[in-house]
Structure formats: C-alpha cells, structure tokens
Scaffold this active site. Structure first.
Site, PDB file in Angstrom:
ATOM      1  N   SER A   1     -12.831  -3.445   0.365  1.00 41.75           N
ATOM      2  CA  SER A   1     -13.138  -2.705   1.865  1.00 41.75           C
ATOM      3  C   SER A   1     -14.532  -2.493   1.793  1.00 41.75           C
ATOM      4  CB  SER A   1     -12.385  -1.516   2.020  1.00 41.75           C
ATOM      5  OG  SER A   1     -10.943  -1.505   2.093  1.00 41.75           O
TER       6      SER A   1
ATOM      7  N   LYS B   1      -4.617   5.403  10.449  1.00 37.79           N
ATOM      8  CA  LYS B   1      -5.589   5.852   9.550  1.00 37.79           C
ATOM      9  C   LYS B   1      -6.719   6.428   9.909  1.00 37.79           C
ATOM     10  CE  LYS B   1      -7.570   4.146   4.930  1.00 37.79           C
ATOM     11  NZ  LYS B   1      -8.471   5.396   4.739  1.00 37.79           N
TER      12      LYS B   1
ATOM     13  N   ARG C   1       1.008  -1.051  -0.040  1.00 37.11           N
ATOM     14  CA  ARG C   1      -0.121   0.039  -0.017  1.00 37.11           C
ATOM     15  C   ARG C   1       0.829   1.203   0.004  1.00 37.11           C
ATOM     16  NH1 ARG C   1      -2.568   3.204   4.222  1.00 37.11           N
ATOM     17  NH2 ARG C   1      -4.637   3.610   3.657  1.00 37.11           N
TER      18      ARG C   1
END
Ligand code: TZP
Ligand code: MG
Length: 220
Positions: free
Chosen positions: A116, A145, A47
């Site tokens: 997600s 996050k 990521r």
C-alpha cells in the site's frame, strides 16, 4: 537464467476483492466470495483483523481450496506466517507491516507481493523494489476504513502513475460510477470491499464492475 523484473508476471489485478466478513451483511462468507469469483473477480485478498491465528489459517485454507478451482490467486493481508502456513499465492503489506525485503526473503521467488502507498514518499520509495503491484490507498474516502491518510483523489493517482513503474491498484470508495475514471487516470486494477461484499448479488456486482473495467481498458 532469464532475468525478470516482476516477481509474478501473471497476476491479473483487474478486479481485486478484499474481504471483510462484516460487510457481507450476515451472509455466508464463502458463498459471497465464490459468487464474486463467478462474476469475474480476478484476485482475492483475505483481510482479517480479529480472528485468532488458528481461525485465520482455517479460513485461508478453506478459501484457497475454493479459489484454486477457479484459478484465482489468494493473497493474505499482513500475515506472512499465515501465507506460508497455507502456501498462499502472496501477501499484501501496508506501510506499518513487515518491510518488503523481509517479506520477499521469507516468501521466496514466484509469490505476489503488493504494497500500500498512502502518501507520495511511499510511491517514490517503492521504486527500488520488485513489487507485483502498488496499491494507491485510499483513492477516495470510504466508510469501510476511516483510519487512513488523506485520499489520493484522481489527481494524486495521475501523479502516482507518472512516478511509478509498478502496476497500480486503487482501493477506497470504488463503485460502478467511478471505476471508469480510476482506470483512465492510471489504475491497472480496482480493489473493492463493499461494492461486492455488501451488494444484493455479489456475482452481478462483480460482473458489472468487470465489464466497466474491461470497456475502460479497451476504450479509455
Ligand atoms: N484499505 C484502504 S481503503 C480500504 C482498505 C482495506 C477499504 C475499502 O473498502 P471499500 O468498501 O471498497 O471502500
Ligand atoms: Mg496492513
């Protein structure tokens, strides 16, 4: 022809490392990931939010070469072009990324596609697709996050488990103290960033998480 309901049946979601170089505390990125894999990580998602496309591809190639020696799949976050460029094992897409049907068409059969789910509608909508897994995100609030929807918490995870036919991966705020609860409330796998990347020993952190996960599966 044999009909399959999942695009990729053999992916092991148990302990899923999502990389974040900033969380590696200045240590070598590839060393951290390889140590984690030696400790039992079963899947790795690259990521990258700030690398150039070229640097992203270089990093993905190098990581793929390492992971191949351990037979651990490499998943690319968001970037279908990077996944195709390095022939990665799959992609992880979020709600604002490329739609599932487009990703599936571009990648072809046999690749892992994870999505997600940030809210209840996402879980219900995902029933129509042959996903490899659905990520319940975030399960708990996390400093890693912060621009997220409201955390699902364990009751939300139970709801998702009842609604969804997909394997469920949980992400967000997972650490050794809450992994057992996540598994017993419906998760098939646990995805972590800081619990491994920021641990003093990424290998030992992965071993500890893996052992809790496997004991939770055997003795829920
Ligand atoms: N997506 C939802 S939460 C999250 C991502 C990438 C970060 C999880 O990080 P941590 O450190 O495992 O809580
Ligand atoms: Mg995304």
């Amino acid at each position: 022809m044999v009909a399959t309901t999942k695009m990729h049946m053999n992916s092991n979601l148990e302990l899923y490392l999502v990389t974040d170089e900033a969380a590696c505390l200045g240590r070598d990125f590839y060393w951290v990931v390889e140590e984690a894999v030696k400790g039992g990580v079963t899947m790795v998602q690259l990521r990258e939010k700030s690398l150039s496309t070229r640097a992203f591809i270089e990093r993905a190639k190098r990581l793929k070469a390492i992971l191949e020696t351990y037979n651990v799949p490499l998943i690319i976050n968001d970037r279908l072009d990077v996944a195709l460029a390095v022939d990665a094992d799959g992609v992880h897409i979020g709600q604002s990324d490329m739609p599932f049907q487009t990703a599936h068409r571009l990648l072809g059969e046999g690749k892992i596609i994870g999505l997600s789910a940030e809210k209840q509608d996402d879980v219900l909508e995902a029933e129509q697709w042959n996903l490899s897994y659905l990520a319940v995100s975030p399960l708990f609030a996390t400093p890693t996050k912060t621009d997220t929807e409201k955390p699902w918490e364990l009751d939300g995870l139970q709801w998702a488990r009842q609604q969804s036919r997909h394997p469920l991966v949980v992400i967000g705020g997972l650490h050794p103290e809450n992994v057992h609860d996540a598994i017993t409330n419906g998760a098939n796998g646990v995805a972590v960033v800081s619990a491994i990347c920021s641990a003093p020993s990424p290998r030992e952190a992965a071993q500890a998480l893996k052992s809790i996960i496997q004991n939770s599966i055997l003795w829920p």
